[in-house]
Write an enzyme that holds these catalytic residues in place. Structure first.
Site, PDB file in Angstrom:
ATOM      1  N   ASN A 154     -16.942   7.589  45.044  1.00 57.87           N
ATOM      2  CA  ASN A 154     -15.811   8.201  45.751  1.00 57.87           C
ATOM      3  C   ASN A 154     -15.991   9.720  45.835  1.00 57.87           C
ATOM      4  O   ASN A 154     -16.286  10.373  44.837  1.00 57.87           O
ATOM      5  CB  ASN A 154     -14.510   7.900  45.001  1.00 57.87           C
ATOM      6  CG  ASN A 154     -14.422   6.472  44.528  1.00 57.87           C
ATOM      7  OD1 ASN A 154     -14.386   5.548  45.314  1.00 57.87           O
ATOM      8  ND2 ASN A 154     -14.396   6.296  43.213  1.00 57.87           N
ATOM      9  N   GLU A 189     -25.105   8.446  41.923  1.00 56.20           N
ATOM     10  CA  GLU A 189     -23.785   8.711  42.514  1.00 56.20           C
ATOM     11  C   GLU A 189     -23.697  10.116  43.105  1.00 56.20           C
ATOM     12  O   GLU A 189     -23.029  10.319  44.130  1.00 56.20           O
ATOM     13  CB  GLU A 189     -22.680   8.502  41.465  1.00 56.20           C
ATOM     14  CG  GLU A 189     -22.663   7.113  40.838  1.00 56.20           C
ATOM     15  CD  GLU A 189     -22.644   5.989  41.850  1.00 56.20           C
ATOM     16  OE1 GLU A 189     -22.063   6.154  42.934  1.00 56.20           O
ATOM     17  OE2 GLU A 189     -23.221   4.918  41.551  1.00 56.20           O
TER      18      GLU A 189
END
Length: 986
Positions: A418, A451
């Protein structure tokens, strides 16, 4: 997103999905033939076969191939045409011809009548003319009215621009309420707005035009099968105009790992606490708020969250303001986000603590529940270093003012990217100096690197649709290992990447594989794209391209790609076009790479050396029919950037390249060479067969194995065992190649050899061939026993040496060789007598726990320590040890309690099942558990998800008989375990 199980050891796989014309449940079409005992003895020691030629077919059978025989039922169906003794076929009878002719005439007549009817659709009311029946193609909404859209993808006439989202989760009632205002732009005149919603109780829906002062109610329709709702406006919505859709709704916090979900955990006082977090990728944003939940439909977001004043909230953007709402309730408002996809939106409501550091204008923070705050230091240091590296490498600053990394107590995946709020499983973020091993440190570093790479590849530039998921995950995986090599060279991440590539190729060699870029529509198909092919094969292809283009050209192409598509979306061709901008016509990257993206599988390159001429020929590598029936699919032609080295130069300075863009070619060397090795350092995604030259390479390894790099040596071991599994090379020759291992000190070739030998041992052991299994184990001890004896039960040495120690001692203790269990049992006893206060070496902790758990007292003590431990790294090792017991009641208890998630987190279930499945007492229990709890499993983890794929793969990994094959195939067919054969890795 990175799947936690991507880093776990994977089982050996056997392909149940056959050629398209064969049904996986027809027993006569699929048959495992018995392994030849005379072959099994071959290469295992003192027994040689009489003849020098090897039974290649038997080699393949030994190594797990399934052979397809012609079905007897098909033969029976041919009985209408019987063969006469003289070899000719008899003519069918007159009666047969008449019956066939009449049937053909009737069928043809029906087709003509239907075709010539005046554009008519039949319903139970009769025939409707075309202009009255178009609505019949649409499905029914929940209220019985026609839903105005029938496709899974949303209509193209409306796009979102901005969301105002207000949420109020209640961690006492475990429900939440919300309201959303969506500014949309109309591209084509319409009266409908179709968007996504799943499980939301929508109580109000209105629409307002940009010029209008008053909201107008809309007709609301819902079609749950596609997670779609339709808002029917009272009047036409005009093209080019903006409108605001306003909805209010409520729902329960999810008890799965998707959407806006609840998490229970124990605080430092053993009191139950609640935590709310999100996991929206790929299709779960729609279960938290009504939205246009497709990656290409990007918009900006303003998030407001009402929460208990004792808790805290996080979202993608920095917090703008906090204002009181009512007694004990406040509202946090966050700054408006950048333009992004719905699946990247995130928010967390919990009691969290953090540490922070600023770098280059970005505040980097790592959050955890209070009792874990002392374990976040390594993650913060790592994140800061990696963020600085990526910004330099991409020539592009990270675009947000903050970057939060949050450890979630119960989380299905390894992590989720995210934008600005990365969520992690605790084991992939928290590092404990006393209990985290070398492998734990590499795992944490790798996941953070993955990530952070997504902040550019996936977040800044997003794949247009899920068929190109590899653009996100393949790139993030490639950058993960590249960044680790550059920033943390001491971790030797290239060895881990090599191991992952080998495992991905096992899956890619099956009929059930799929192209890296595959057409997908349904939610199950989309979930299935999150697999080793999108991640590891995608990354491997980028590695191959980087080495062929050179690192500078490749880096420049990446820069062009990011610059051209920032805040937008891309397809695979966009990446190749960006590379072509840099190559300027010297190489057509798109033409070359399309051959790798659109084909499943990979090539086998056969090399024949004759003097200065090197003949190379490509064909598809595939575990399938007998070698004598081998045929090469003419449609499969890869453009292979071959690399090779010879004895004429040092392997680090003299790599040659040749683009094989046809079936075969001849490479002419400047002079004759003693040996040649292709696929330098395994930087290419292909297998090489050296034909007569295997003997030359075997002799090279025996005389001077350091003439090749450790990765090249591992590559040779992998290739020759795969060729034996395929039936193209002898198992005897494969064993001959690894005879040099007593001189080997590098981790990569040693671990690859142990993997291949363990596969053979497991195969003969589960076939009940105990004498042969003992001979295989004797051979393993002969080759690696001295290495096992040299290992110390400490945490000394380089990280690579420490990892090798963990691997070797875990194997020795599992198979009770080299007195491993004696040492481990003594150390466990000392630890238990101290009530867990004595410190154990972290690298061998798992082996010690596994031995200790074999006794009832040891198992019970380990379970008690599991519940009291505050180290997630330690708990992970404990749960694996607990699941390695041979007590059936304990195994069932572990699986059941992990599924329920009350005292053992459900995130551990896949790990538990994989461990249970590896033992002979446990593998049938695991399979029975999966069958009996299938509905619960798919509710918790979703059909097609990587977790479900793993559970099925592991729970069937010990099966090796035809009866097992039919059992698994029948269950798959009955329960519909996968929506697509592409996901069946069994």
């Amino acid at each position: 997103m990175i799947e936690n199980s991507m880093f776990e050891e994977e089982p050996d796989v056997v392909d149940l999905a056959k050629e398209p014309c064969l049904h996986p449940l027809e027993p006569d079409e699929v048959e495992y033939e018995p392994r030849s005992s005379r072959l099994l003895v071959r290469g295992l020691g003192e027994h040689e076969m009489d003849d020098d030629e090897e039974d290649y077919e038997s080699s393949a059978k030994l190594l797990g191939m399934s052979f397809m025989n012609r079905s007897s039922s098909l033969q029976n169906n041919m009985s209408a045409y019987r063969q006469n003794p003289n070899g000719s076929c008899s003519v069918p009878s007159t009666r047969t011809l008449v019956v066939c002719t009449v049937a053909f005439v009737i069928a043809f007549s029906l087709i003509i009548v239907i075709y010539l009817l005046p554009k008519c659709t039949f319903t139970k009311e009769g025939c409707h003319k075309k202009n009255h029946t178009m609505e019949l193609i649409y499905p029914l909404a929940t209220n019985g009215k026609l839903f105005p859209w029938a496709k899974i993808r949303l209509p193209p006439d409306v796009v979102p621009l901005h969301y105002d989202l207000v949420l109020q989760p209640n961690l006492t009632t475990l429900k939440f309420t919300g309201s959303v205002k969506i500014v949309v732009n109309i591209l084509h005149v319409t009266r409908k707005i179709v968007l996504h919603s799943s499980g939301l109780n929508i109580t109000k829906a209105t629409i307002t035009s940009a010029q209008g002062q008053q909201a107008k109610p809309v007709e609301f329709l819902e079609y749950p099968l596609h997670d779609q709702i339709a808002l029917i406006a009272p009047e036409a919505l005009l093209a080019g105009q903006n409108y605001t859709v306003d909805m209010e709704y409520s729902s329960n916090l999810s008890d799965t790992y998707y959407g806006f979900y609840k998490i229970s955990y124990k605080d430092e006082n053993s009191k139950q606490r609640w935590f709310a977090a999100t996991q929206f990728e790929p299709l779960a944003a729609r279960s938290a708020f009504p939205c246009f939940d497709e990656p290409a439909l990007k918009a900006t977001f303003l998030i407001k969250i009402k929460r208990d004043e004792k808790l805290s909230t996080l979202s993608n953007m920095p917090k703008k303001a906090t204002t009181p709402v009512t007694n004990g309730i406040v509202q946090d408002e966050f700054f408006v986000s950048l333009k992004m996809s719905t699946y990247l939106l995130a928010f967390v409501v919990a009691d969290l603590k953090n540490i922070s550091r600023e770098t280059n204008g970005t505040l980097v923070s790592v959050y955890a529940i209070p009792q874990h705050l002392n374990q976040v230091g390594y993650a913060l240091d790592t994140a800061v270093k990696l963020l600085e590296f990526y910004q330099k490498y991409f020539f592009m600053k990270y675009p947000l003012e903050k970057l939060d990394l949050v450890a979630i107590p119960d989380f299905q995946s390894g992590a989720m990217e995210n934008w600005g709020l990365i969520t992690f499983r605790e084991t992939t973020l928290l590092f404990d100096n006393s209990t985290s091993s070398a492998r734990d440190k590499k795992l944490i570093t790798a996941v953070i690197a993955h990530e952070l790479a997504h902040q550019w590849f996936g977040n800044l530039v997003t794949m247009e649709w899920w068929n190109d998921l590899w653009l996100n995950e393949g790139f993030a995986t490639f950058m993960e290992y590249f960044a680790m090599e550059e920033v943390f060279p001491e971790l030797r991440s290239d060895e881990d990447f090599l191991t992952l590539i080998f495992k991905a190729m096992i899956k890619d060699a099956l009929n059930s594989s799929h192209p890296v870029s595959s057409s997908v529509q349904s939610s199950e198909q989309i979930e299935e794209m999150f697999d080793a092919l999108s991640y590891i094969k995608g990354a491997s292809l980028l590695l191959m391209l980087k080495h062929y283009l050179t690192k500078d050209v490749f880096q420049a192409g990446i820069e062009v790609y990011l610059r051209n598509h920032s805040y937008g979306t891309a397809q695979s061709d966009d990446l190749w076009d960006s590379m072509n901008e840099i190559t300027s016509g010297t190489l057509d990257v798109k033409k070359m790479m399309k051959t790798w993206i659109v084909h499943k599988g990979f090539p086998l390159v056969t090399v024949v050396r004759k003097g200065k001429n090197i003949s190379v020929q490509q064909e598809k590598f595939l575990y399938r029919v007998e070698p004598e029936n081998w045929t090469s699919d003419a449609s499969y032609l890869w453009h292979i950037p071959l690399t090779y080295i010879t004895n004429r130069c040092n392997f680090t300075h003299c790599t040659n390249a040749y683009l094989l863009d046809q079936k075969s070619a001849v490479i002419e060397l400047p002079e004759e060479v003693e040996w040649i090795k292709f696929n330098v350092d395994m930087n290419g995604y292909y297998v090489v067969h050296y034909a007569e030259d295997w003997k030359t390479l075997i002799d090279l390894l025996k005389k001077n194995h350091t003439a090749l790099s450790p990765k090249d040596r591992a590559n040779l071991i992998n290739n020759i065992f795969n060729l034996a599994r395929l039936g193209r090379e002898s198992l005897e020759k494969a064993f001959e190649l690894i005879d040099y291992l007593n001189k080997e000190n590098s981790t990569a070739p040693l671990t690859q050899a142990l993997f291949q030998l363990s596969f053979i041992y497991s195969l003969v052991d589960k076939k009940g061939e105990q004498q042969l299994a003992a001979r295989v184990m004797h051979r393993i001890e002969h080759l690696l026993g001295d290495k096992m004896d040299q290992q110390h039960w400490t945490d000394d040495g380089t990280l690579s040496e420490r990892e090798l120690r963990s691997t070797l001692l875990a194997f020795a203790c599992t198979h009770d060789i080299r007195n491993c269990r004696t040492t481990a049992a003594r150390m466990f006893e000392t630890w238990m007598e101290s009530n867990g206060t004595v410190s154990l070496p972290s690298d061998v902790m798992k082996a010690i726990f596994a031995v200790g758990a074999k006794s009832d007292d040891g198992w019970e003590f380990l379970l008690k320590m599991y519940f009291s431990s505050v180290s997630e790294a330690e708990k992970s090792k404990m749960i694996e040890a607990l699941a390695s017991t041979e007590d059936a009641r304990k195994l069932i208890w572990l699986m059941q309690n992990s599924l329920e998630g009350e005292i053992i987190r459900s995130q551990e279930l896949s790990h538990i099942i994989s461990t249970v499945s590896q033992s002979l007492p446990g593998y049938l229990l695991a399979w029975d558990f999966v069958k009996e709890n299938w509905e619960k499993l798919t509710r918790k983890f979703h059909l097609g998800s990587y977790t479900i794929q793993n559970i099925i793969t592991w729970s069937t990994s010990q099966f090796a008989t035809k009866a097992h094959l039919l059992e698994v195939g029948g269950t798959i067919y009955q329960k519909g375990l996968f929506s697509s054969a592409n996901a069946v890795f069994i």
